[in-house]
Write a protein that holds these residues in place. Structure first.
Motif, short mmCIF file in Angstrom:
data_model
loop_
_atom_site.label_atom_id
_atom_site.label_comp_id
_atom_site.label_asym_id
_atom_site.label_seq_id
_atom_site.Cartn_x
_atom_site.Cartn_y
_atom_site.Cartn_z
N MET A 64 0.54 -1.47 0.07
CA MET A 64 -0.15 0.44 -0.36
C MET A 64 0.58 1.23 -0.29
SD MET A 64 -3.07 0.83 -0.12
CE MET A 64 -3.98 2.32 0.71
N ASN A 65 2.17 1.64 0.90
CA ASN A 65 2.97 2.34 0.58
C ASN A 65 3.58 2.56 -0.35
OD1 ASN A 65 2.23 3.07 3.69
ND2 ASN A 65 4.34 1.59 4.95
N LEU A 66 4.04 1.25 -1.87
CA LEU A 66 4.67 1.70 -2.68
C LEU A 66 3.58 2.17 -3.74
CD1 LEU A 66 6.81 1.66 -4.34
CD2 LEU A 66 5.88 -0.58 -4.75
N PHE A 67 2.12 1.79 -3.26
CA PHE A 67 1.04 2.44 -4.41
C PHE A 67 0.89 4.05 -3.71
CE2 PHE A 67 -3.04 3.95 -4.72
CZ PHE A 67 -3.35 3.78 -6.04
N LEU A 68 0.96 4.41 -2.59
CA LEU A 68 1.09 6.03 -2.49
C LEU A 68 1.89 6.01 -2.40
CD1 LEU A 68 -1.07 5.74 1.19
CD2 LEU A 68 -1.89 5.96 -1.14
N MET A 69 3.26 5.80 -2.75
CA MET A 69 4.19 6.25 -3.45
C MET A 69 4.13 6.81 -4.84
SD MET A 69 8.55 6.14 -2.82
CE MET A 69 7.90 4.35 -3.55
N LEU A 70 4.69 6.25 -5.28
CA LEU A 70 3.97 5.61 -6.61
C LEU A 70 2.93 7.14 -7.13
CD1 LEU A 70 5.03 2.75 -7.74
CD2 LEU A 70 6.19 4.69 -7.37
N LEU A 71 1.87 6.98 -6.76
CA LEU A 71 0.80 7.13 -7.46
C LEU A 71 0.62 8.65 -7.90
CD1 LEU A 71 -3.05 7.18 -8.11
CD2 LEU A 71 -3.32 7.82 -5.19
N PRO A 72 1.66 10.21 -7.24
CA PRO A 72 1.25 11.27 -7.86
C PRO A 72 2.19 11.25 -8.99
CG PRO A 72 1.89 11.35 -4.68
CD PRO A 72 1.88 10.05 -5.60
N ALA A 73 3.07 10.43 -8.89
CA ALA A 73 3.73 10.24 -10.05
C ALA A 73 3.44 10.22 -11.65
CB ALA A 73 5.36 9.65 -10.22
N ILE A 74 2.05 8.64 -10.78
CA ILE A 74 1.40 8.70 -11.98
C ILE A 74 0.97 9.56 -12.09
CG2 ILE A 74 -0.23 6.15 -12.97
CD1 ILE A 74 2.06 4.55 -11.07
N SER A 75 0.31 9.81 -11.52
CA SER A 75 -1.51 11.02 -12.35
C SER A 75 -0.61 12.18 -12.44
CB SER A 75 -1.45 11.83 -10.44
OG SER A 75 -2.54 10.43 -9.93
N TRP A 76 0.53 13.01 -12.06
CA TRP A 76 0.71 13.92 -12.90
C TRP A 76 1.62 13.64 -14.42
CZ3 TRP A 76 -0.69 15.17 -7.90
CH2 TRP A 76 -1.06 16.22 -7.91
N GLY A 77 1.91 12.51 -14.68
CA GLY A 77 2.45 11.62 -15.93
C GLY A 77 1.37 12.05 -16.65
N ILE A 78 0.01 11.60 -16.31
CA ILE A 78 -1.02 11.04 -17.41
C ILE A 78 -1.44 12.13 -17.30
CG2 ILE A 78 -2.88 9.70 -17.32
CD1 ILE A 78 -2.14 7.23 -16.15
N LEU A 79 -1.90 13.34 -16.30
CA LEU A 79 -2.69 14.76 -15.74
C LEU A 79 -2.92 15.33 -17.34
CD1 LEU A 79 -4.50 15.81 -14.68
CD2 LEU A 79 -2.86 17.02 -13.62
N PRO A 80 -1.22 15.95 -17.38
CA PRO A 80 -1.30 16.62 -19.12
C PRO A 80 -1.95 16.11 -19.79
CG PRO A 80 0.33 16.95 -17.82
CD PRO A 80 0.38 15.86 -17.26
N LEU A 81 -1.87 14.63 -20.57
CA LEU A 81 -2.51 14.34 -21.63
C LEU A 81 -3.98 13.92 -21.08
CD1 LEU A 81 0.28 11.07 -21.50
CD2 LEU A 81 0.05 12.86 -22.69
N ALA A 82 -4.58 13.96 -20.16
CA ALA A 82 -6.12 13.93 -20.20
C ALA A 82 -6.20 15.28 -20.92
CB ALA A 82 -6.02 13.62 -18.98
N VAL A 83 -6.00 16.11 -20.07
CA VAL A 83 -6.14 17.70 -20.35
C VAL A 83 -5.73 18.85 -21.66
CG1 VAL A 83 -5.12 19.62 -19.88
CG2 VAL A 83 -5.63 18.73 -17.55
N ALA A 84 -5.05 17.67 -22.43
CA ALA A 84 -4.51 17.97 -23.78
C ALA A 84 -5.93 17.36 -24.00
CB ALA A 84 -3.67 17.92 -24.10
N LYS A 85 -6.76 16.14 -23.91
CA LYS A 85 -7.69 15.71 -24.33
C LYS A 85 -9.45 16.07 -24.87
CE LYS A 85 -8.63 11.43 -26.55
NZ LYS A 85 -8.52 11.36 -28.14
N VAL A 86 -9.06 17.11 -22.97
CA VAL A 86 -10.61 16.96 -23.19
C VAL A 86 -10.15 18.58 -23.68
CG1 VAL A 86 -12.20 18.65 -21.38
CG2 VAL A 86 -10.52 16.10 -20.68
N LYS A 87 -9.44 19.58 -23.95
CA LYS A 87 -9.69 20.49 -24.73
C LYS A 87 -10.97 21.97 -24.19
CE LYS A 87 -7.75 18.47 -28.78
NZ LYS A 87 -8.37 18.35 -30.30
N GLY A 88 -11.11 22.08 -22.70
CA GLY A 88 -11.70 22.97 -22.22
C GLY A 88 -10.18 23.72 -21.74
N GLN A 89 -11.33 25.36 -21.02
CA GLN A 89 -10.28 26.64 -21.02
C GLN A 89 -9.47 26.39 -19.36
OE1 GLN A 89 -10.93 29.76 -22.14
NE2 GLN A 89 -11.45 28.29 -23.98
N PRO A 90 -8.96 26.52 -19.12
CA PRO A 90 -7.92 26.30 -18.11
C PRO A 90 -8.34 26.12 -17.03
CG PRO A 90 -6.30 27.59 -19.43
CD PRO A 90 -8.46 28.05 -20.11
#
Length: 115
Positions: A1-27
């Motif tokens: 569980m600790n490893l998952f919690l440790m890696l969650l921000p890195a995975i999320s922040w890596g995927i987030l820009p791609l998701a934001v670009a796909k949605v194409k909304g206002q900032p």
């Protein structure tokens, strides 16, 4: 569980820009969605971990959260103006440089205490 919690921000922040670009909304809409997602994730972690939070820590978290929102809003604006592929290397360079500077300061400070 600790490893998952440790890696969650890195995975999320890596995927987030791609998701934001796909949605194409206002900032502003993108930051609202990010904030709601972060709130939901933090509520789940709070319910599972049951940490004790002092009033001072809560206030400091609110202040840092406000600065985080301002930074994310600037980054989302950069995604819209420059594109994700040009913005992400700059963003990651600043993050890595800040981490390296922080580690150097920690090692320097630890060396000062050993004297």
């Amino acid at each position: 569980m600790n490893l998952f919690l440790m890696l969650l921000p890195a995975i999320s922040w890596g995927i987030l820009p791609l998701a934001v670009a796909k949605v194409k909304g206002q900032p502003i809409n993108q930051i609202f969605g990010t904030a709601v997602g972060t709130l939901l994730a933090s509520v789940v972690v709070f319910l599972v971990m049951r940490p004790s939070i002092s009033t001072l820590n809560f206030i400091l978290a609110m202040v840092t959260g406000a600065f985080w929102v301002m930074g994310q809003l600037g980054q989302y604006t950069g995604f819209r103006e420059l594109g994700v592929s040009q913005t992400m290397p700059i963003s990651h360079w600043f993050a890595v440089s800040g981490d390296v500077a922080d580690r150097c300061f920690d090692f320097w400070r630890m060396g000062q205490h050993q004297r």
